[in-house]
Write a protein that holds these residues in place. Structure first.
Motif, PDB file in Angstrom:
ATOM      1  N   PHE A  82       0.694  -1.333  -0.126  1.00 18.88           N
ATOM      2  CA  PHE A  82       0.098  -0.047   0.122  1.00 18.88           C
ATOM      3  C   PHE A  82       0.843   1.230  -0.075  1.00 18.88           C
ATOM      4  N   GLY A  83       2.050   1.111   0.395  1.00 15.97           N
ATOM      5  CA  GLY A  83       3.091   2.220   0.424  1.00 15.97           C
ATOM      6  C   GLY A  83       3.728   2.241  -1.000  1.00 15.97           C
ATOM      7  N   SER A  84       3.095   1.991  -2.057  1.00 16.86           N
ATOM      8  CA  SER A  84       3.752   1.897  -3.397  1.00 16.86           C
ATOM      9  C   SER A  84       2.592   2.602  -4.524  1.00 16.86           C
ATOM     10  N   SER A  85       3.079   2.398  -5.807  1.00 18.55           N
ATOM     11  CA  SER A  85       2.458   2.963  -6.733  1.00 18.55           C
ATOM     12  C   SER A  85       1.347   1.931  -7.481  1.00 18.55           C
TER      13      SER A  85
ATOM     14  N   LEU B   3       5.768   9.892   2.482  1.00 16.57           N
ATOM     15  CA  LEU B   3       5.177   8.704   1.620  1.00 16.57           C
ATOM     16  C   LEU B   3       5.469   8.650   0.301  1.00 16.57           C
ATOM     17  N   GLU B   4       5.502   9.795  -0.568  1.00 14.31           N
ATOM     18  CA  GLU B   4       6.088   9.694  -1.708  1.00 14.31           C
ATOM     19  C   GLU B   4       7.432   9.183  -1.764  1.00 14.31           C
ATOM     20  N   THR B   5       8.278   9.722  -1.038  1.00 15.90           N
ATOM     21  CA  THR B   5       9.668   9.378  -1.087  1.00 15.90           C
ATOM     22  C   THR B   5       9.831   7.962  -0.783  1.00 15.90           C
ATOM     23  N   PHE B   6       9.152   7.297   0.329  1.00 19.04           N
ATOM     24  CA  PHE B   6       9.141   5.949   0.383  1.00 19.04           C
ATOM     25  C   PHE B   6       8.709   5.274  -0.850  1.00 19.04           C
ATOM     26  N   THR B   7       7.730   5.657  -1.320  1.00 19.08           N
ATOM     27  CA  THR B   7       7.148   5.180  -2.537  1.00 19.08           C
ATOM     28  C   THR B   7       8.312   5.037  -3.840  1.00 19.08           C
ATOM     29  N   GLU B   8       8.876   6.127  -3.903  1.00 18.07           N
ATOM     30  CA  GLU B   8       9.862   6.130  -5.010  1.00 18.07           C
ATOM     31  C   GLU B   8      11.012   5.041  -4.873  1.00 18.07           C
ATOM     32  N   TYR B   9      11.262   4.654  -3.564  1.00 15.07           N
ATOM     33  CA  TYR B   9      12.418   3.728  -3.495  1.00 15.07           C
ATOM     34  C   TYR B   9      11.821   2.320  -2.912  1.00 15.07           C
ATOM     35  N   ASN B  10      10.421   1.969  -3.063  1.00 17.88           N
ATOM     36  CA  ASN B  10      10.037   0.793  -2.806  1.00 17.88           C
ATOM     37  C   ASN B  10      10.001  -0.024  -3.960  1.00 17.88           C
ATOM     38  N   PRO B  11      10.634  -1.245  -3.934  1.00 15.71           N
ATOM     39  CA  PRO B  11      11.005  -1.993  -5.245  1.00 15.71           C
ATOM     40  C   PRO B  11       9.351  -2.308  -5.759  1.00 15.71           C
TER      41      PRO B  11
END
Length: 299
Positions: A229-232, A244-252
């Protein structure tokens, strides 16, 4: 006339030498009890290694055939997820009546989600096999230890492909359009499978290390929920708070969802594909040796 007698180790002082009383040599490769010694994995030829994997894949496939209920998750999960997210969240994200546009966005993301959910099932299955003593029987056989785990992954990859095909079929029924080509859709599936297989090593390691299937499932959910859920996968990162957008950008998972989305809908994909490949290689290189080592030593 005096007869001289020759003194020997047996008759001279009544004591035999250690060599004379030593037991016969134990045949090489066997213990003194006659039990077969575990085979060193490094000495198993590649052809034999592949043969072991093939035999174990057949064994796992036969288990599925004898227990068809074990396929319910991959058969029903794609249908439930796509209907839920398109018709529950699609209107909120794309606007009421615009769910057709959301299908094009969410289906490539759900391909990434399918891999994670199937990977979680691998961990609980490995833990359950240890509880039943199946893995102990495998470890007593003269086969490579990694063969058991690789065969498990091969079968689960097959299950993952079935889930993705059902997901794509539902997407087409709901109005999804492919704006690129069939080859790029196949490439998106292949990339999703590759990343999903790398995740399986993590959950196999958890399945070996944890004590119960429930513990494996609980730990997996703690890992899965923030990543999913913390992704695109479900929504564009631009709509999220800055942190959260920063976390999402680095989420594989975001990298995989963006890559699959670009392959199906078009758009720049080089960076997302390279990031996904990098994550897949890194996760496999780190967790696969740890899983095999833990498999060898688990008591």
């Amino acid at each position: 006339m005096t007869t001289s007698t020759r003194t020997t180790p047996e008759t001279g002082d009544g004591r035999a030498s250690a060599k004379a009383k030593a037991n016969p040599a134990t045949p090489k490769g066997r213990t003194s009890g006659g039990a077969a010694r575990l085979v060193d994995e490094g000495r198993i030829p590649l052809r034999a290694h592949l043969r072991h994997i093939g035999a174990l894949v057949r064994r796992n496939a036969l288990q599925i055939r004898n227990d068809p209920q074990s396929m319910f998750d991959v058969l029903l999960m794609p249908i439930v997820f796509i209907l839920l997210f398109v018709y529950v969240f699609g209107g909120a994200i794309s606007g009421k009546g615009n769910q057709d546009h959301y299908v094009d966005y969410v289906v490539p993301g759900l391909m990434a989600m399918m891999g994670m959910n199937v990977a979680m099932a691998v961990g609980t299955g490995v833990n359950d096999d240890f509880k039943k003593g199946v893995m102990d029987r495998f470890r007593s056989m003269p086969i490579a230890r990694s063969s058991v785990l690789i065969a498990k992954i091969v079968v689960e990859v097959g299950r993952m492909l079935i889930a993705m095909l059902i997901l794509l079929g539902m997407g087409f029924l709901l109005g999804m359009e492919v704006k690129t080509s069939v080859l790029e859709v196949v490439a998106a599936m292949g990339l999703s499978v590759l990343f999903g297989a790398s995740l399986m090593w993590i959950f196999i390691l958890l399945g070996i290390a944890m004590q119960t299937p429930q513990a494996v499932q609980g730990m997996a959910m703690i890992v899965l929920m923030p990543l999913q859920f913390g992704s695109s996968i479900f929504a564009p990162p631009e709509t999220m708070p800055g942190w959260l957008e920063t976390f999402t950008e680095y989420n594989p998972l975001s990298n995989l969802a963006d890559a699959a989305r670009a392959m199906i809908n078009g758009g720049p994909l080089a960076e997302a594909v390279l990031m996904t490949l990098g994550w897949s290689v890194l996760l496999t290189a780190v967790t696969a040796p740890l899983a095999v080592a833990k498999f060898r030593t688990k008591s």
